[in-house]
Each structure stands twice: as structure tokens, then as C-alpha cells.
Design a protein around this motif. Structure first.
Motif, mmCIF file in Angstrom:
data_model
loop_
_atom_site.group_PDB
_atom_site.id
_atom_site.type_symbol
_atom_site.label_atom_id
_atom_site.label_comp_id
_atom_site.label_asym_id
_atom_site.label_seq_id
_atom_site.Cartn_x
_atom_site.Cartn_y
_atom_site.Cartn_z
ATOM 1 N N THR A 37 9.931 2.898 -39.701
ATOM 2 C CA THR A 37 10.319 2.370 -38.501
ATOM 3 C C THR A 37 9.061 1.136 -38.674
ATOM 4 O O THR A 37 8.284 0.521 -39.354
ATOM 5 C CB THR A 37 9.018 3.123 -37.595
ATOM 6 N N ILE A 38 9.865 -0.284 -38.085
ATOM 7 C CA ILE A 38 8.958 -1.834 -38.507
ATOM 8 C C ILE A 38 8.713 -2.214 -37.308
ATOM 9 O O ILE A 38 9.948 -1.960 -36.763
ATOM 10 C CB ILE A 38 10.248 -3.156 -38.851
ATOM 11 N N SER A 39 8.120 -2.823 -37.362
ATOM 12 C CA SER A 39 7.120 -3.461 -36.241
ATOM 13 C C SER A 39 6.268 -4.414 -36.609
ATOM 14 O O SER A 39 6.340 -5.237 -37.937
ATOM 15 C CB SER A 39 6.404 -2.416 -35.238
ATOM 16 N N ARG A 40 5.685 -4.923 -35.376
ATOM 17 C CA ARG A 40 5.124 -6.561 -35.546
ATOM 18 C C ARG A 40 3.986 -6.764 -34.556
ATOM 19 O O ARG A 40 4.341 -6.489 -33.494
ATOM 20 C CB ARG A 40 6.022 -7.573 -35.708
ATOM 21 N N ASP A 41 3.160 -7.267 -34.653
ATOM 22 C CA ASP A 41 2.518 -7.475 -34.242
ATOM 23 C C ASP A 41 1.223 -9.018 -33.693
ATOM 24 O O ASP A 41 1.245 -9.599 -34.706
ATOM 25 C CB ASP A 41 0.021 -6.872 -34.363
ATOM 26 N N THR A 42 2.065 -10.167 -32.982
ATOM 27 C CA THR A 42 2.173 -11.654 -32.841
ATOM 28 C C THR A 42 1.031 -11.693 -33.003
ATOM 29 O O THR A 42 0.597 -13.172 -33.345
ATOM 30 C CB THR A 42 3.209 -11.244 -31.532
ATOM 31 N N ALA A 43 -0.158 -10.888 -32.141
ATOM 32 C CA ALA A 43 -1.396 -11.824 -31.983
ATOM 33 C C ALA A 43 -2.199 -11.352 -33.505
ATOM 34 O O ALA A 43 -3.215 -12.529 -33.358
ATOM 35 C CB ALA A 43 -2.214 -10.330 -31.067
ATOM 36 N N SER A 56 6.398 13.670 -51.780
ATOM 37 C CA SER A 56 7.669 13.689 -51.763
ATOM 38 C C SER A 56 7.307 14.410 -50.353
ATOM 39 O O SER A 56 6.485 15.067 -49.995
ATOM 40 C CB SER A 56 8.603 14.609 -52.108
ATOM 41 N N GLY A 57 7.908 13.903 -48.832
ATOM 42 C CA GLY A 57 7.731 14.458 -47.837
ATOM 43 C C GLY A 57 6.719 13.213 -46.808
ATOM 44 O O GLY A 57 6.477 13.908 -45.378
ATOM 45 N N GLY A 58 5.840 12.929 -47.516
ATOM 46 C CA GLY A 58 4.864 11.910 -46.899
ATOM 47 C C GLY A 58 4.983 10.898 -46.556
ATOM 48 O O GLY A 58 6.369 10.031 -46.501
ATOM 49 N N SER A 59 4.067 10.438 -45.641
ATOM 50 C CA SER A 59 3.694 9.022 -45.067
ATOM 51 C C SER A 59 3.188 7.917 -45.299
ATOM 52 O O SER A 59 2.226 7.833 -46.386
ATOM 53 C CB SER A 59 2.923 8.939 -43.415
ATOM 54 N N LEU A 60 3.742 6.964 -45.786
ATOM 55 C CA LEU A 60 3.298 5.375 -45.429
ATOM 56 C C LEU A 60 3.516 4.377 -44.491
ATOM 57 O O LEU A 60 4.308 4.733 -43.779
ATOM 58 C CB LEU A 60 2.838 5.268 -47.364
ATOM 59 N N ARG A 61 1.906 3.705 -44.568
ATOM 60 C CA ARG A 61 2.207 2.247 -43.662
ATOM 61 C C ARG A 61 1.660 1.080 -44.081
ATOM 62 O O ARG A 61 0.993 0.704 -44.356
ATOM 63 C CB ARG A 61 1.068 2.453 -42.502
ATOM 64 N N LEU A 62 2.733 0.176 -44.275
ATOM 65 C CA LEU A 62 2.451 -0.975 -45.458
ATOM 66 C C LEU A 62 2.411 -1.832 -43.813
ATOM 67 O O LEU A 62 2.494 -2.209 -43.361
ATOM 68 C CB LEU A 62 3.825 -1.243 -45.535
ATOM 69 N N SER A 63 1.589 -3.082 -44.240
ATOM 70 C CA SER A 63 0.919 -4.077 -43.490
ATOM 71 C C SER A 63 1.516 -5.611 -44.332
ATOM 72 O O SER A 63 1.526 -5.623 -45.879
ATOM 73 C CB SER A 63 -0.141 -3.755 -42.789
#
Length: 115
Positions: free
Chosen positions: A68-74, A14-21
Motif C-alpha cells: 500500500t502506497i500513501s503520502r503525508d503531504t504535511a 517470508s510473510g513478514g512486513s516492512l514500511r518504507l519511507s
């Protein structure tokens, strides 16, 4: 056909972070907006965040200010940065078009947040 492959899940405190792809391949030109969804045990799948082709975003109230959602179109990749994770964020996370297309669901990636 479109293929979407999610990755980046795991076990975090709890309190941690992850980055999904979410890596997209196939006839992706058909997709403008993308979304991240999640399904917790015994609950319906829900939209977590979405991003349009022009970069506009929207979030579920439960994750606003934390995800936060983001995208890399390339790279044909969509990301979900998840901070300040809570046990109630535990779920299988999926990406899909927004609104979703039934044929695009992948295997998802499990996120488990321990208290």
C-alpha cells in the motif's frame, strides 16, 4: 533541485512486513505524482506503486493486495507498506516522481526477504 531519501528497508522473513519511507525536500512543488520503484539483481528497475496528488493509486500486478502506497503531504513523505513479503520482493527500493525523473534517483533502501 529535489532530494529524496529512502529508509525503512531491512532483512525480513517470508510473510513478514516492512514500511518504507521517502522524505522529500527541495523544490518538491514540481512533483505531483510519486512512485516507488525497485531493482533486483540482474533485472531492470520497475515501478511498484504510484500515488497522484489527489490520492489515486496504482500497483504492479505482483504486489496488488500486499503493498500500500500513501503520502503525508504535511511531512513531504511517501510511504510503502509491504505485507506478506516474498523472496521475490528482494530488491533495492527507490522513490521518485511518477513518471520518474533521472535527476531525482536517491540511494534507495535494500529489502531482503529470506525464505
Amino acid at each position: 533541485q529535489v532530494q529524496l531519501v529512502e529508509s525503512g528497508g531491512g532483512l525480513v522473513q517470508s510473510g513478514g512486513s516492512l514500511r518504507l519511507s521517502c522524505a522529500a525536500s527541495g523544490t518538491i512543488f514540481r512533483i505531483n505524482a510519486m512512485g516507488w520503484y525497485r531493482q533486483a539483481p540482474g533485472k531492470q528497475r520497475e515501478l511498484v506503486a504510484a500515488i497522484t496528488g489527489s490520492g489515486g493509486t496504482n500497483y504492479a500486478d505482483s504486489v496488488k493486495g500486499r503493498f500500500t502506497i500513501s503520502r503525508d503531504t504535511a511531512k513531504n513523505t511517501v510511504y510503502l507498506q509491504m505485507n506478506s513479503l516474498k523472496p521475490e520482493d528482494t530488491a533495492v527500493y527507490y522513490c521518485n516522481a511518477y513518471p520518474y525523473t533521472i535527476d531525482y534517483w536517491g540511494q534507495g533502501t535494500q529489502v531482503t526477504v529470506s525464505s
